[in-house]
Design a protein around this motif. Structure first.
Motif, PDB file in Angstrom:
ATOM      1  N   ARG A  22       0.674  -1.317   0.054  1.00 49.31           N
ATOM      2  CA  ARG A  22       0.042  -0.084   0.032  1.00 49.31           C
ATOM      3  C   ARG A  22       0.975   1.276   0.195  1.00 49.31           C
ATOM      4  O   ARG A  22       0.419   2.092  -0.685  1.00 49.31           O
ATOM      5  CB  ARG A  22      -0.952   0.064   1.241  1.00 49.31           C
ATOM      6  N   LEU A  23       1.944   1.134   0.761  1.00 50.29           N
ATOM      7  CA  LEU A  23       2.840   2.368   0.654  1.00 50.29           C
ATOM      8  C   LEU A  23       3.551   2.392  -0.531  1.00 50.29           C
ATOM      9  O   LEU A  23       3.640   3.622  -0.741  1.00 50.29           O
ATOM     10  CB  LEU A  23       3.765   2.277   2.050  1.00 50.29           C
ATOM     11  N   ALA A  24       4.097   1.625  -1.121  1.00 48.40           N
ATOM     12  CA  ALA A  24       4.759   1.703  -2.396  1.00 48.40           C
ATOM     13  C   ALA A  24       3.936   2.154  -3.455  1.00 48.40           C
ATOM     14  O   ALA A  24       4.315   2.943  -4.200  1.00 48.40           O
ATOM     15  CB  ALA A  24       5.405   0.260  -2.817  1.00 48.40           C
ATOM     16  N   HIS A  25       2.545   1.926  -3.624  1.00 49.07           N
ATOM     17  CA  HIS A  25       1.748   2.513  -4.523  1.00 49.07           C
ATOM     18  C   HIS A  25       1.467   3.918  -3.999  1.00 49.07           C
ATOM     19  O   HIS A  25       1.510   4.656  -5.013  1.00 49.07           O
ATOM     20  CB  HIS A  25       0.425   1.839  -4.471  1.00 49.07           C
ATOM     21  N   LYS A  26       1.320   4.312  -2.892  1.00 52.18           N
ATOM     22  CA  LYS A  26       1.109   5.496  -2.626  1.00 52.18           C
ATOM     23  C   LYS A  26       2.313   6.574  -2.952  1.00 52.18           C
ATOM     24  O   LYS A  26       2.264   7.769  -3.465  1.00 52.18           O
ATOM     25  CB  LYS A  26       0.701   5.568  -1.142  1.00 52.18           C
ATOM     26  N   GLN A  27       3.423   5.975  -2.638  1.00 51.01           N
ATOM     27  CA  GLN A  27       4.684   6.704  -2.797  1.00 51.01           C
ATOM     28  C   GLN A  27       5.100   6.788  -4.243  1.00 51.01           C
ATOM     29  O   GLN A  27       5.617   7.643  -4.804  1.00 51.01           O
ATOM     30  CB  GLN A  27       5.955   6.475  -1.854  1.00 51.01           C
ATOM     31  N   PHE A  28       5.229   5.768  -4.785  1.00 50.72           N
ATOM     32  CA  PHE A  28       5.668   5.319  -6.065  1.00 50.72           C
ATOM     33  C   PHE A  28       4.769   5.312  -7.185  1.00 50.72           C
ATOM     34  O   PHE A  28       5.296   5.085  -8.438  1.00 50.72           O
ATOM     35  CB  PHE A  28       6.590   3.990  -6.116  1.00 50.72           C
ATOM     36  N   ASP A  29       3.431   5.296  -6.938  1.00 53.04           N
ATOM     37  CA  ASP A  29       2.412   4.959  -8.033  1.00 53.04           C
ATOM     38  C   ASP A  29       2.727   3.807  -8.654  1.00 53.04           C
ATOM     39  O   ASP A  29       2.139   3.588  -9.857  1.00 53.04           O
ATOM     40  CB  ASP A  29       2.270   6.272  -8.996  1.00 53.04           C
ATOM     41  N   ILE A  30       3.227   2.715  -8.096  1.00 50.86           N
ATOM     42  CA  ILE A  30       3.239   1.594  -8.661  1.00 50.86           C
ATOM     43  C   ILE A  30       1.752   0.592  -8.565  1.00 50.86           C
ATOM     44  O   ILE A  30       1.149   0.727  -7.622  1.00 50.86           O
ATOM     45  CB  ILE A  30       4.263   0.419  -8.160  1.00 50.86           C
TER      46      ILE A  30
END
Length: 388
Positions: free
Chosen positions: A195-203
């Motif tokens: 969830r954090l990686a999606h929020k920060q990196f837009d993956i």
């Protein structure tokens, strides 16, 4: 263009890699470090099926037309290896099935608990940061976490988040980590990191919370003995349904602790592979959301129902199977009726699911064929109630 499948030498990873390779012209990169073989061997376990080496598997796959399949050996906990892997192959999707997958193994001692959490979480972080720093933030990241992150709450389990209310205000929040083992908690942390990686990196992320998987193979793995996937039945790496099947084939009664009416989420290997393959190949414009949670399960099944189904199916193999209830040594609710939402996952596989009876017929058939292997390792799966 390529698709990376991690843990591609494993029970789920190998048939998933084959199915993806069958449906795409992209190169499918199988990544593994042989960990599953080592962990099973370390606890005295063995696969019912004979497992070819990864080199033999890939060669056999090529003979059957999977000429777009390649193998790369490496440890995903090694950041330098991951960076090189991503730089060379620039995947359109990563199907991340690599992990130390056993809750009982993670509970043996502190060393294995530490290893499980370090191995599982480090690999996921390396892949996520690797994609970001390589400029591959459009790569679809698909990870098999676990329905075990939910624990066994008394209310229906949602497919992902939960709604909370405080002082009259409502919002959806990530489901709390209620995991019951060091392994399951590693996947709870992974879910938070996704969830954090999606929020920060837009993956774009698909968090596939996979239930207990049963089955002896798929259409692809049955085509050649060298393509077989593993079928474990020991206490540490064999799921409860497979351990019951091994007890039945070895001539022992199926022991149900207490009432055995508590339900657990299950999904067939066939349906697991189908869901992951569809996610890996989905058109970017057809992804439901940029961060999506799937409960990869088709139904919840009571422990006693598992035993009774195996007993019924066993008659087809001339197995005289009895089900015995014994005193429960565990502190658990023997009547817990788990409810878990899986509509999003049903839509993904178009609602077509392999029923449990068919899956156990497949497992019993494989074990009867290799009865000598099962009987030679009965000390690896017999519960205390049958040992004397």
């Amino acid at each position: 263009m390529s698709i990376i499948v991690t843990g591609a030498d494993g029970y789920v990873g190998w048939p998933t890699a084959l199915r993806i390779a069958d449906r795409t012209d992209q190169r499918v990169i199988c990544v593994d470090n042989g960990g599953r073989r080592e962990w099973v061997a370390s606890v005295g376990g063995v696969s019912t099926t004979t497992i070819a080496s990864i080199e033999e598997r890939v060669a056999a796959a090529a003979e059957h037309g999977y000429r777009n399949l390649s193998f790369v050996e490496g440890d995903l906990a090694d950041r330098a290896f991951v960076d090189q892997l991503l730089a060379v192959h620039e995947p359109t999707a990563v199907v991340h099935t690599a992990a130390q997958p056993s809750a009982p193994y993670s509970q043996i001692d502190g060393e294995r608990a530490n290893f499980t959490q370090h191995n599982n979480m480090q690999a996921t972080r390396n892949l996520l940061w690797g994609l970001h720093e390589a400029g591959l933030s459009d790569t679809h990241f698909i990870e098999t976490t676990t329905t075990g992150v939910y624990g066994a709450p008394e209310f229906p389990i949602p497919e992902g988040g939960a709604t909370m209310e405080n002082d009259g205000e409502r919002d959806e929040v990530p489901f709390p980590a209620m995991a019951g083992s060091w392994y399951h908690l590693s996947k709870s942390h992974d879910a938070a990191n996704l969830r954090l990686a999606h929020k920060q990196f837009d993956i774009p992320v698909s968090d596939v919370r996979t239930a207990i998987v049963y089955g002896a193979g798929t259409e692809e793995t049955r085509a050649d003995d060298r393509l077989a996937t593993r079928l474990d039945f020991d206490y540490y790496f064999g799921v409860v349904a497979h351990r019951f099947a091994a007890q039945a084939v070895a001539g022992y009664p199926l022991t149900v602790y207490g009432k055995g009416e508590q339900r657990k989420p299950f999904v067939s290997l066939e349906d697991t592979v189908e869901g992951l393959a569809r996610l890996a190949l989905v058109d970017p414009d057809d992804r439901p959301d940029s961060h999506t949670v799937y409960n990869q399960t088709t139904r919840a099944i009571a422990i006693v129902e598992i035993a009774e189904t195996i007993a019924d199916v066993g008659a087809e193999y001339d197995l005289d199977i009895t089900v015995e209830h014994v005193e429960n040594p565990r502190e658990e609710d023997e009547t817990h009726q788990m409810e878990i939402a899986h509509e999003r996952y049903d839509d993904l596989i178009d609602g077509s699911a392999v029923d449990f009876e068919a899956g156990m017929r497949d497992v019993l058939g494989a074990m009867v064929e290799r009865r000598d292997v099962v009987e030679a390792h009965e000390d690896r799966f017999l519960p205390d109630a049958l040992e004397s």
